[in-house]
Scaffold this motif. Sequence first.
Motif, PDB file in Angstrom:
ATOM      1  N   TYR A  26      10.446 -13.633 -15.021  1.00 59.47           N
ATOM      2  CA  TYR A  26      11.415 -13.476 -13.990  1.00 59.47           C
ATOM      3  C   TYR A  26      12.029 -14.546 -13.109  1.00 59.47           C
ATOM      4  O   TYR A  26      11.071 -15.063 -12.695  1.00 59.47           O
ATOM      5  CB  TYR A  26      10.919 -12.317 -12.729  1.00 59.47           C
ATOM      6  CG  TYR A  26      10.548 -10.975 -13.588  1.00 59.47           C
ATOM      7  CD1 TYR A  26      11.700  -9.999 -13.321  1.00 59.47           C
ATOM      8  CD2 TYR A  26       9.521 -10.591 -13.884  1.00 59.47           C
ATOM      9  CE1 TYR A  26      11.336  -8.635 -13.804  1.00 59.47           C
ATOM     10  CE2 TYR A  26       9.272  -9.278 -14.490  1.00 59.47           C
ATOM     11  CZ  TYR A  26       9.932  -8.384 -14.531  1.00 59.47           C
ATOM     12  OH  TYR A  26       9.945  -7.182 -15.018  1.00 59.47           O
ATOM     13  N   THR A  54      14.028 -16.343 -10.230  1.00 61.49           N
ATOM     14  CA  THR A  54      14.808 -15.976  -9.011  1.00 61.49           C
ATOM     15  C   THR A  54      15.436 -17.327  -8.406  1.00 61.49           C
ATOM     16  O   THR A  54      14.620 -18.249  -8.018  1.00 61.49           O
ATOM     17  CB  THR A  54      13.733 -15.500  -7.955  1.00 61.49           C
ATOM     18  OG1 THR A  54      13.085 -14.580  -8.571  1.00 61.49           O
ATOM     19  CG2 THR A  54      14.557 -14.991  -6.648  1.00 61.49           C
ATOM     20  N   ASN A  74      19.186 -13.688 -10.141  1.00 63.74           N
ATOM     21  CA  ASN A  74      17.985 -12.939 -10.749  1.00 63.74           C
ATOM     22  C   ASN A  74      18.422 -13.220 -12.297  1.00 63.74           C
ATOM     23  O   ASN A  74      19.611 -12.740 -12.822  1.00 63.74           O
ATOM     24  CB  ASN A  74      17.528 -11.552 -10.387  1.00 63.74           C
ATOM     25  CG  ASN A  74      17.253 -11.619  -8.980  1.00 63.74           C
ATOM     26  OD1 ASN A  74      16.179 -12.202  -8.478  1.00 63.74           O
ATOM     27  ND2 ASN A  74      18.020 -10.734  -8.217  1.00 63.74           N
TER      28      ASN A  74
END
Lengths: 448, 448, 448, 448
Positions: A251, A253, A310
């Motif tokens: 992930y 960010t 994201n």
Amino acid sequence: MELRLFVKLLLIGRDKMKEKINKLATKLEEKIISYRRDFHKYPESAWTEFRTASKVAARLDDLGYDLKIAKEVIDEKNRMGVPSNELLDKEYERAKDQGADLEFIDEFKGGYTGVVGILKNGEGPTIAFRFDMDAVDVEESNSKKHIPFKKDFASKNKGVMHACGHDGHTAIGLIFAELLINIKDDFSGTIKVIFQPAEEGVRGAKSMAESGIVDDVDYLFGLHLGMAADSNGEVFAGTKGFLATSKFDAYFTGAPSHAGASPELGKNALLAAANAVQNLYAISRNSKGVTRINVGKMNSGSGRNVIAKNAHLVIETRGKTSALNDYMYKRAMKILKTSAEMYENKLEIEAMGGAKSGKSDSKLIKRIMNIAENLDDFSSVNKISELGGSEDFTYFMDKVQDNGGLVSYMVLGTELAGDHHTAEFDINEKSLIKGVKLLANLVIDIAN
Amino acid sequence: MELRLFVKLLLIGRDKMKEKINKLATKLEEKIISYRRDFHKYPESAWTEFRTASKVAARLDDLGYDLKIAKEVIDEKNRMGVPSNELLDKEYERAKDQGADLEFIDEFKGGYTGVVGILKNGEGPTIAFRFDMDAVDVEESNSKKHIPFKKDFASKNKGVMHACGHDGHTAIGLIFAELLINIKDDFSGTIKVIFQPAEEGVRGAKSMAESGIVDDVDYLFGLHLGMAADSNGEVFAGTKGFLATSKFDAYFTGAPSHAGASPELGKNALLAAANAVQNLYAISRNSKGVTRINVGKMNSGSGRNVIAKNAHLVIETRGKTSALNDYMYKRAMKILKTSAEMYENKLEIEAMGGAKSGKSDSKLIKRIMNIAENLDDFSSVNKISELGGSEDFTYFMDKVQDNGGLVSYMVLGTELAGDHHTAEFDINEKSLIKGVKLLANLVIDIAN
Amino acid sequence: MELRLFVKLLLIGRDKMKEKINKLATKLEEKIISYRRDFHKYPESAWTEFRTASKVAARLDDLGYDLKIAKEVIDEKNRMGVPSNELLDKEYERAKDQGADLEFIDEFKGGYTGVVGILKNGEGPTIAFRFDMDAVDVEESNSKKHIPFKKDFASKNKGVMHACGHDGHTAIGLIFAELLINIKDDFSGTIKVIFQPAEEGVRGAKSMAESGIVDDVDYLFGLHLGMAADSNGEVFAGTKGFLATSKFDAYFTGAPSHAGASPELGKNALLAAANAVQNLYAISRNSKGVTRINVGKMNSGSGRNVIAKNAHLVIETRGKTSALNDYMYKRAMKILKTSAEMYENKLEIEAMGGAKSGKSDSKLIKRIMNIAENLDDFSSVNKISELGGSEDFTYFMDKVQDNGGLVSYMVLGTELAGDHHTAEFDINEKSLIKGVKLLANLVIDIAN
Amino acid sequence: MELRLFVKLLLIGRDKMKEKINKLATKLEEKIISYRRDFHKYPESAWTEFRTASKVAARLDDLGYDLKIAKEVIDEKNRMGVPSNELLDKEYERAKDQGADLEFIDEFKGGYTGVVGILKNGEGPTIAFRFDMDAVDVEESNSKKHIPFKKDFASKNKGVMHACGHDGHTAIGLIFAELLINIKDDFSGTIKVIFQPAEEGVRGAKSMAESGIVDDVDYLFGLHLGMAADSNGEVFAGTKGFLATSKFDAYFTGAPSHAGASPELGKNALLAAANAVQNLYAISRNSKGVTRINVGKMNSGSGRNVIAKNAHLVIETRGKTSALNDYMYKRAMKILKTSAEMYENKLEIEAMGGAKSGKSDSKLIKRIMNIAENLDDFSSVNKISELGGSEDFTYFMDKVQDNGGLVSYMVLGTELAGDHHTAEFDINEKSLIKGVKLLANLVIDIAN
């Protein structure tokens, strides 16, 4: 006593046990099929095996096994790819509605759906058997030709199906456990029957292995229906070639900004992830053996005119050996970390599954072949099947072999109506009882 | 007659008309607010303005305008970013339930939600006015402080809101059309009131412009509430600095394969798209002026262990001039095409929106300023507002200017309760009638 | 005659020939060493073997072989990695100065430095032997411990050295050719001794194979000194595991522009090449077996503030099989082509070398082992050596095997003073004559 | 005294001085041309201005200026793009051979070729003038039309040429310094004449500015021949639009390995650099203004079958303001650093040049225009020239403006025979003395 005479007596004893087991098995044949159909009708995917696990626990308890379940046999830190609490709760309710055993189901809440039955039966070796219980995310066929549909035991749970035979594995495990009770006086040692959740996606075994449940095991067996052995009466005594694998999500960010008005303020997660993708595929080939990398999915961004904040990558690495997989994993981590830094993104990695490489012990393979050849059930007894995929059985395997124990993973032949993981998958149910007989004879052979 | 006398008479005539218009407007003030609130309560997003368009058509018809609607004024090939048929059908039903005009609504089926009213009123110039009707995908505030909520005209359509003032634009358009009927004898020429769908995402104007509806127009006016003009009584007579833009989606289609067993058989759409992303951002800066590129979204792949078959990129380019945007678009196409080829993928491009660069004609700006300064409605009359964003009004603008016509896009001041495109957006309704008066006086000035 | 008797007679005949060959060889031992030292002293790199080839041609002519040389045995279109004309001319002059044979040298002008000697000696099979003649770009050691330096036959050509044993191969070839003349009456068939240029970088064999020179060959032998066989008296009768490889250069040509004043006018070759590099390394692994890719060099651009007009990539692909190498090559071409197009560059590919995969025929290996075991020269006769690298002998191999002929590539043991391709490389010269004897006995065995 | 009278007297004084300067200048006209031709004949590129600097120092010393030279005026840490010691030594010897002043040359050894002459002449402001001395790497034309060639003062140093007019600047500086001595009694204040090395590639000014040499300066002037002012008699009193720039080289160091045998052991510098290149070009555009990035050169790798150990990138960033260039530079550093880390490479950055943005003070521009208009030398006096390139004069500019001083960079018109930095470049020598007169009149105006 002469050795020759001793062997002869042994063989006579073995054959007597074979006959005894045959008779017991014949009585259980109808039951094993009804078990399998029950599990087939209510398939449950990884970590939501609330109905299956509670029924397994209740049955083992009835049979007189000591039980270790849920967090006793599942190490919380090592669970991988667990669904959201929301989904777990929904599936828990679904399982209740579908006849889960209400005495046990609460223990499994939160997705700790592992069960181990222990039978302490005098001095002797500790022998463990592992059965996996979870189903696959496949929509079952409703063709007239598809027997589960025709005979009305097709999946009641939309989009979930026992399309890999784990319903059969669980049925074999329970009937095997029942049969053993009937031959308790014929062997001496400790039996562990391990019912594992979440084998699909190789997510469950690590947490059970890390709970310590196989730390005292001398002999460990796993078994799979079908695969390369696609006809009834065929068996492989061992396997090799499991690929080590790591399954994980990344992930990224960053920070959003308006792509027209102030693009320089964005920290572009989409671009960071795209850069990672390119470099992940470019990880160098390794002269030591086969490696793999895949980014199976990428999802990123919120709107056309917004610098993406994201990005989510769905990744797996593989290696012919655990060392090769480690090489791939380490390189992948470096690439993900530096790509994130390059675009001033934060990076989070979530482990979603994993398996080691592994191969069955040749000493044990020989012993299994010997026994299988003596049974009347197998027309084709083979030494070893080379499997290309991954199995998290390897976590148990690794623990037992590290402690000096012997391990084999067998393949039990059965006719397949369709490939594994397809809507038409089905087995020949006649194979199931053969698996029970093989395991029971193994116990007699080893624990005597 | 001396020039000076002539001018004096002219000015006297102008002032008389101003007073006449003032009186008519005062009577329409309540109505314009009720129109605006009605549209605000039933906001409809791009290409689904079934209720709005049918009501507009019915009202113009009542007033005596000749109508051209739907495919007469929407060129099918040039619609961009049209929703799925499924959604169009659903919204059509919704519109019916919310009081759409049943006489007209069927014409708009399939999302051809454009309306043009034509008033042929003797010899003279053809003057067109464009009003946009669509709402934004924003969830409206339900705070007590939010007037539409307090006064019960907040959006009934979840997730859709008139958060950019187009409800006001549509109301101005209808009341302006009504007022004109009352001063028909005071001017001579042809009036076109153009009600456009899908301005958000710059998706609708091109198809209307390409239908030929402004080909005969001598003067064209657009107008927007709010923006830089954030108080009642403020007005900008013209604008410049619209960025040319292209909005499009790229779809890559490759071939899937098992990432462990046969990765070489895959045609990796995810990797092809990631490579495109890197090169899109690397398109060279241009010494001729400002350019922009953004890949706002990327979605690709189906499963962790499958080489991705599909990838979808959501892209926009911008340029200070249409030529600069063309440069960006052309480079982007080349990059997308070659990235797809590199991985043996098929590529499909879907145009999702677009606008040209453009600026108001200074000659016309002066005229508007003159008039606005003479009215009592505006305490602050400004020449030109520099807008950084994009407006597909530029497609109409380009057509008219190409034919030698004059165009201006005005900004009508109003107090804003929240920024454009936010849940708290609201206008000062007192500004609406001022817009009508300005437009009516412009007609008198030009068509005399 | 009984078979047993026949075999016995055969064996007697074989042993008589072994003795005859032994005697002839003993007389030639000094000469083979002087040949080797002469070639060692004047090493010539790929396509500049003017001195070596002219001397080989002159000697074969003297011995009575029919000659085919230069363009007769080198297919112009298939030469790879040929130096510039300037360098060829310079080396031609150098060779003249260093005692090249003036009768033949002119034929080789332009770098067509291949020689084949043909001995038609009655009915029988056609047997070919391939010897490579070129040296390596290594600076020879001037350590006192280095025998060529101590004994004054170290390289006279700076930066070029026989550091891979081809001097020995050439010497073996010539002495073998001479010995054959002395045993002409003892065999019947046609002999071809092939002296190949440019094996280093796998650049020369293809052009000779494509000339048709081995189209009629029934048996083909290659041989290499050293490698895995690092002691005198050791021999490998065959080899397997040659990697197929393609070596090529890619030239990108774009357009320059000033990076500050008008970057958009550039067609950036550096960026196009960098993009190719990233995607080349990302070519998918192949489940069929080992593959490799490398971009060993990249040179691009002319100045800091100029968009780069040119880029040059130095690339190689490899595969365990020719099919796997073809897969890599094809993917590489696609990537290079589309990267060039992406930046509107022109692309030129220059083939710089290549080899196929290949393995020796087991039937022939057995025959060689039989013979070698019967000789007194080899204390260790081995079946097969697995070589990881590439050899363009495979082009000849492929042609002959395609036509139903049998091929083996042998490895002749010798003590090595340093690794192949290092400054300290040296062989044990006693091994040379053993190679000659082995080849001569093979002729007797096959052509009888 | 009335103001009007005072101004009148001032003007009379100014005109008297103009005449005096005119007369002095006329006498120096021949000398300035001979100076210029001497420098033209012996051009020296950046940091090797041994002959030029030593002659300048000697002449200023003769004239009675206090000298600060070499490390006194060059801050070692801030020199950029300095050649190798080998080259510096070679050029030092060359300069000696070409008549460098032997008294001073040793001080400049190692490439510290800066000279400042200081004239303390009573109370008053400190006024500095900067002249650059280095030549360009261009091969001078030997066409008959090229006056330096025809008149035999073309470059004696192959590949180096005064193709940007710095020979003229240096001549102007020296003659200006001489003229000032003759008008010492007519002004009061301190004069600094700064002779700077290495302006080409913007490499030298930073080290001089950082030495503190302009920390006490109240007025600073720079001047350039030609550019936009391409005819004699034209002058621009100021400039704006210098782009800030950073010029730097990036060196990646990884680890080599054999690309076939063990690619996984390599730390691929070529791939790391290629990845950096892609991301450098993808640095986001900046809404604050014009930015640029270029990787002008990339050189990497040693051999086709070796994973590349080294890569060298030649890079520049630019920005309309120093802040924009800083943004580009900071992003570039992040990308280079993380790309190196991704492939476990070491990264070294070498600053090779730099300049700030900057513009002349309008107050000073007016003053200059006033003076220039009063002289008889300029038929066209212009306010400001917009220059797109970079000049490291901006480092001095920035220091002086920071301390509250006033700065202007003027452009002195002259006919150009060819563009700057081309082989045909030449100036109209008549412009030179005009520059001297302008500077002298500025001193009188300011220091009075």
